[in-house]
Design a protein around this motif. Sequence first.
Motif, PDB file in Angstrom:
ATOM      1  N   PRO A 164       0.832  -1.208   0.000  1.00 58.72           N
ATOM      2  CA  PRO A 164       0.000   0.000   0.000  1.00 58.72           C
ATOM      3  C   PRO A 164       0.868   1.261   0.000  1.00 58.72           C
ATOM      4  O   PRO A 164       2.101   1.182   0.044  1.00 58.72           O
ATOM      5  CB  PRO A 164      -0.794  -0.120   1.302  1.00 58.72           C
ATOM      6  CG  PRO A 164       0.090  -0.922   2.193  1.00 58.72           C
ATOM      7  CD  PRO A 164       0.840  -1.865   1.291  1.00 58.72           C
ATOM      8  N   SER A 165       0.226   2.407   0.005  1.00 60.37           N
ATOM      9  CA  SER A 165       0.994   3.650   0.077  1.00 60.37           C
ATOM     10  C   SER A 165       1.726   3.709   1.412  1.00 60.37           C
ATOM     11  O   SER A 165       1.389   3.009   2.364  1.00 60.37           O
ATOM     12  CB  SER A 165       0.073   4.858  -0.067  1.00 60.37           C
ATOM     13  OG  SER A 165      -0.743   4.989   1.089  1.00 60.37           O
ATOM     14  N   ILE A 166       2.718   4.550   1.494  1.00 65.06           N
ATOM     15  CA  ILE A 166       3.579   4.608   2.680  1.00 65.06           C
ATOM     16  C   ILE A 166       2.809   5.007   3.933  1.00 65.06           C
ATOM     17  O   ILE A 166       3.075   4.490   5.019  1.00 65.06           O
ATOM     18  CB  ILE A 166       4.800   5.535   2.429  1.00 65.06           C
ATOM     19  CG1 ILE A 166       5.830   5.407   3.545  1.00 65.06           C
ATOM     20  CG2 ILE A 166       4.362   6.970   2.284  1.00 65.06           C
ATOM     21  CD1 ILE A 166       6.607   4.139   3.479  1.00 65.06           C
ATOM     22  N   GLU A 172       0.723   1.971   5.025  1.00 60.37           N
ATOM     23  CA  GLU A 172       1.636   0.975   5.595  1.00 60.37           C
ATOM     24  C   GLU A 172       2.108   1.403   6.991  1.00 60.37           C
ATOM     25  O   GLU A 172       2.152   0.575   7.912  1.00 60.37           O
ATOM     26  CB  GLU A 172       2.827   0.794   4.664  1.00 60.37           C
ATOM     27  CG  GLU A 172       3.694  -0.378   5.014  1.00 60.37           C
ATOM     28  CD  GLU A 172       4.776  -0.628   3.980  1.00 60.37           C
ATOM     29  OE1 GLU A 172       5.527  -1.597   4.181  1.00 60.37           O
ATOM     30  OE2 GLU A 172       4.876   0.134   2.986  1.00 60.37           O
TER      31      GLU A 172
END
Length: 71
Positions: A37-39, A42
Motif C-alpha cells: 500500500p501507500s507509505i 503501511e
Amino acid sequence: MALRYKSRKWLALLILVVALPLYIIVALNVVSAFERPSILVELLIYVALGVIWAFPLKFVFKGIGQPDPDG
C-alpha cells in the motif's frame, strides 16, 4: 487466579524476548503478502499492529517495574 509477581516478571521477559520478535516477523510477512500500500497506509498498519499486541498482555506488564510486593 492472579499470577504472582515473580511469575509475571518471567512471563514478561519471555514475551519480550521470544513472543514479540515472532509477532513482528508474522506481522511483516502478513503485510508483505499483499500488494504494497501507500507509505502512509503501511505506516498506519504497523503503528496499529505495534499497539494492538500490548492490550491483551497489559496485566502481565502492570507493576513489573515496582519493588516485589511479596517480599
